[in-house]
Design an enzyme around this catalytic site. Structure first.
Site, mmCIF file in Angstrom:
data_model
loop_
_atom_site.group_PDB
_atom_site.id
_atom_site.type_symbol
_atom_site.label_atom_id
_atom_site.label_comp_id
_atom_site.label_asym_id
_atom_site.label_seq_id
_atom_site.Cartn_x
_atom_site.Cartn_y
_atom_site.Cartn_z
ATOM 1 N N ASP A 1 -2.109 4.183 -2.009
ATOM 2 C CA ASP A 1 -1.462 3.342 -1.022
ATOM 3 C C ASP A 1 -1.099 4.234 0.164
ATOM 4 O OD1 ASP A 1 0.183 1.842 0.571
ATOM 5 O OD2 ASP A 1 1.381 1.026 -1.071
ATOM 6 N N LYS B 1 1.366 -0.483 11.019
ATOM 7 C CA LYS B 1 2.352 0.566 10.777
ATOM 8 C C LYS B 1 1.983 1.865 11.492
ATOM 9 C CE LYS B 1 3.573 -1.165 6.203
ATOM 10 N NZ LYS B 1 4.936 -1.681 6.240
ATOM 11 N N CYS C 1 10.529 -4.542 -0.838
ATOM 12 C CA CYS C 1 9.377 -4.874 -1.696
ATOM 13 C C CYS C 1 9.140 -3.787 -2.733
ATOM 14 C CB CYS C 1 8.112 -5.105 -0.879
ATOM 15 S SG CYS C 1 8.244 -6.499 0.235
ATOM 16 N N GLN D 1 2.208 4.039 4.324
ATOM 17 C CA GLN D 1 3.135 4.925 5.022
ATOM 18 C C GLN D 1 2.442 6.227 5.428
ATOM 19 O OE1 GLN D 1 6.228 4.115 5.988
ATOM 20 N NE2 GLN D 1 6.043 2.106 5.031
ATOM 21 N N HIS E 1 5.250 -0.099 -3.860
ATOM 22 C CA HIS E 1 5.468 -1.355 -3.139
ATOM 23 C C HIS E 1 4.878 -2.477 -3.999
ATOM 24 C CE1 HIS E 1 4.783 -4.365 0.056
ATOM 25 N NE2 HIS E 1 5.611 -3.677 0.813
HETATM 26 C C1 LIG Z 1 4.061 1.700 0.867
HETATM 27 C C2 LIG Z 1 3.646 0.355 1.340
HETATM 28 N N1 LIG Z 1 2.631 -0.271 0.725
HETATM 29 C C3 LIG Z 1 2.199 -1.476 1.120
HETATM 30 C C4 LIG Z 1 2.790 -2.136 2.167
HETATM 31 C C5 LIG Z 1 2.279 -3.482 2.548
HETATM 32 O O1 LIG Z 1 1.809 -3.522 3.850
HETATM 33 P P1 LIG Z 1 1.406 -4.897 4.497
HETATM 34 O O2 LIG Z 1 2.626 -5.769 4.422
HETATM 35 O O3 LIG Z 1 1.027 -4.578 5.890
HETATM 36 O O4 LIG Z 1 0.303 -5.472 3.693
HETATM 37 C C6 LIG Z 1 3.854 -1.531 2.830
HETATM 38 C C7 LIG Z 1 4.530 -2.203 3.954
HETATM 39 O O5 LIG Z 1 5.564 -2.807 3.827
HETATM 40 C C8 LIG Z 1 4.286 -0.259 2.408
HETATM 41 O O6 LIG Z 1 5.302 0.359 3.018
#
Ligand SMILES: Cc1ncc(COP(=O)(O)O)c(C=O)c1O
Lengths: 410, 154
Positions: free
Chosen positions: A200, A226, A368, A203, A124
């Site tokens: 990370d 999430k 993203c 998920q 991401h």
């Molecule tokens: C794998 C992953 N990393 C990071 C994020 C970023 O999360 P947040 O937008 O809550 O900071 C997301 C969410 O879109 C994600 O799916």
């Protein structure tokens, strides 16, 4: 024992919505999960009975608010089996801020020219851009583990790629492909080369059991929203000795031990990274979300979503005669409930638009993860993703709506 | 309730499946790129202008049915027209895409009917305003064309 997903569904008020004349079919939990009533009620209770600013309060409700906030920190540590307990839990705004904290505090202090941060092609942007920013300010190198045609990390040449690596920073589960990565093996690899590893968990923590002692990683980032929790709260976990060595990220109230006209000394413990009034109501909601997930059992959540995923993959393959391609592993092995679709002749935005007419919520776009999209020659996908309240009947409606989209553009 | 048929009119689907004026033009045709960072839609527009007339226009790119059909419909509408006419068509189309939600009075209705008639096939895109997030898809080609004309003028 498995929980009854219909009961979970009954706990989620938003699932009573009717969209375009159809009951909502929510298949976007990968972007944000829906909120069960106990979580909403915990935040409500906080505002109705306990609201006050935290820390340094003397009066009753301030003590209660502090107990709620610090209680959430302890609940988080227990949920993750954090080896050092709650002092290792830092509350942030979201997973993205957690990565920025890691890069700006730890990265900017301990990395410099010649040092490498090894990420992967399936990250991401939250786990890519802060490292590029660090490259600009501190001259670090950002290196990518490639993704193979099987939608999994290509680790065949990772040993060579470890030269100069000080930090491996990878996702435990791809938010586009659904791929679950071998975190423990990557942790062992990183440590064997004297590097640290950040995960990370945006998920994975929401959909799989996370045991930090077993995983043996050094940093973890994820978001409450999430995993049935509220928006506005993220978690940054790091081993206590690493946290202790890291300078503060944001400055202000709450993060200091002392301030004078000459300067400041930062607080010790996680407060050092929590400048300003923290998300107290969200922490109350998050603690309730963790209780709720504990009640379901994370292994059960994973098993439930695994069954839904295997069922959906099977039916997608048989229903559309190859016209709907899954961008991700096509079986249930080491994969979570995120299903990215490429529908022949129908742009993902049009797919999502047609699905919306059926009350089906899926997400079109690059999610993203533009480097990953580029890797597979795509501008976008339409992504469906499951949560604990999802049912096979959701997949029924998804297939009905997809069939309509395919016919409409044929 | 906005209806899917308001958005995906048959003309739109037809232009999406078989886009008109697809391709490239060699210099001295002017080349301009348009990009919608939100959804990744991309358009490359080639405009050949001589003596105040848009002699030829071609487009390549990729994106959703709305952005691609809009660029196809646009190319058919403006090809061979004087630049003044082209600018007026752009303005009329963009006005169509910003129609406020309120029910227009009789006068306004008359104006917008006249505009719709002038737009011909382009009027098929009128339903897009009921889907606010898709407006930027429909206007991408038009903004790119406006930019191309400005660059040619400059
Ligand atoms: C794998 C992953 N990393 C990071 C994020 C970023 O999360 P947040 O937008 O809550 O900071 C997301 C969410 O879109 C994600 O799916």
């Amino acid at each position: 024992m498995r929980f009854d997903p219909k009961l979970v569904r009954g706990d989620v008020p938003l699932l009573n919505r009717v969209i375009n004349g159809r009951p909502i079919t929510y298949l976007d939990s990968g972007a944000s999960s829906l909120t069960p009533r106990p979580v909403i009620e915990a935040m409500d209770r906080y505002y109705q009975h306990h609201h006050a600013n935290v820390h340094r309060g003397v009066y009753q409700t301030a003590n209660e608010a502090t107990a709620i906030y610090e209680g959430a920190r302890e609940a988080t540590a227990r949920f993750l089996n954090a080896p050092g307990g709650s002092p290792e839990i830092v509350f942030t705004k979201n997973a993205t801020e957690s990565f920025n904290l890691l890069a700006r505090s730890w990265g900017a202090t301990f990395l410099g020219p010649g040092d490498v941060v090894l990420v992967s092609e399936m990250e991401h942007h939250a786990n890519i851009v802060p490292w590029f920013q660090l490259r600009e300010t501190h001259g670090v190198e950002v290196r990518f583990i490639p993704v193979g045609d099987d939608f999994r990390l290509d680790l065949s040449r990772v040993e060579e790629a470890m030269a100069g690596v000080k930090l491996v920073s990878v996702t435990a589960m791809s938010n586009v492909l659904g791929t679950i990565n071998p975190v423990r093996a990557l942790a062992d690899l990183a440590h064997a080369h004297g590097a640290l590893i950040a995960i990370d968990g945006a998920q994975s923590v929401a959909h799989l059991r996370t045991d930090l002692v077993d995983l043996d990683v050094d940093f973890l980032a994820f978001s409450a929203h999430k995993m049935l929790g509220p928006t506005g709260l993220g978690v940054f976990w790091a081993r206590e000795e690493l946290l202790r060595a890291m300078p503060p990220f944001l400055g202000g109230g709450g993060m200091i031990k002392d301030v004078s006209t000459d300067g400041f000394t930062p607080a010790t413990g996680p407060s050092k990274f929590e400048a300003g009034t923290p998300p107290i109501a969200q922490a109350a909601g998050f603690a309730a979300a963790l209780r709720y997930l504990d009640g379901l059992g994370m292994d059960n959540v994973a098993a439930h979503e695994h069954d839904l995923t295997v069922d959906a993959l099977t039916r997608l393959a048989t229903t559309f005669d190859g016209r709907v391609r899954v961008i991700g592993p096509d079986n249930g092995v080491e994969r979570g409930g995120v299903i990215s679709l490429d529908v022949e002749g129908v742009h993902p935005h049009d797919v999502a638009q047609v699905l919306d007419q059926f009350g089906v919520c899926v997400r079109p776009g690059h999610h993203c993860a533009k480097p990953l999209m580029k890797r597979f020659g795509l501008a976008a996908t339409a992504r469906a993703s499951f949560g604990p309240y999802s049912l096979t009947s959701d997949t029924d409606v998804l297939l009905e709506a997809l069939t309509h989209a395919v016919e409409m553009f044929a | 309730m906005a209806n899917l048929d308001d958005l995906y009119r048959e003309i739109i689907l037809d232009h999406y499946r078989s886009p008109r004026n697809r391709g490239e033009l060699a210099p001295p045709a002017h080349r301009t790129e348009g990009f919608n960072p939100l959804c990744g839609d991309e358009i490359v527009l080639y405009a050949l202008v001589e003596n105040g007339v848009l002699l030829d226009i071609k487009l390549t790119g990729h994106g959703c049915s709305i952005s691609q059909s809009s660029s196809s419909l646009m190319s058919a509408a403006v090809k061979g027209k004087s630049l003044d006419d082209v600018r007026e068509t752009i303005a009329t189309f963009k006005a169509l895409m910003t129609t406020p939600e309120h029910t227009p009075g009789d006068d306004e209705q008359a104006v917008s009917d006249a505009n719709l008639r002038r737009l011909g096939e382009l009027a098929a895109l009128a339903g897009v305003v009921k889907f606010p997030v898709r407006i930027k898809c429909a206007t991408l080609a038009w903004n790119t064309l406006a930019q191309a004309l400005d660059e040619i003028d400059a």
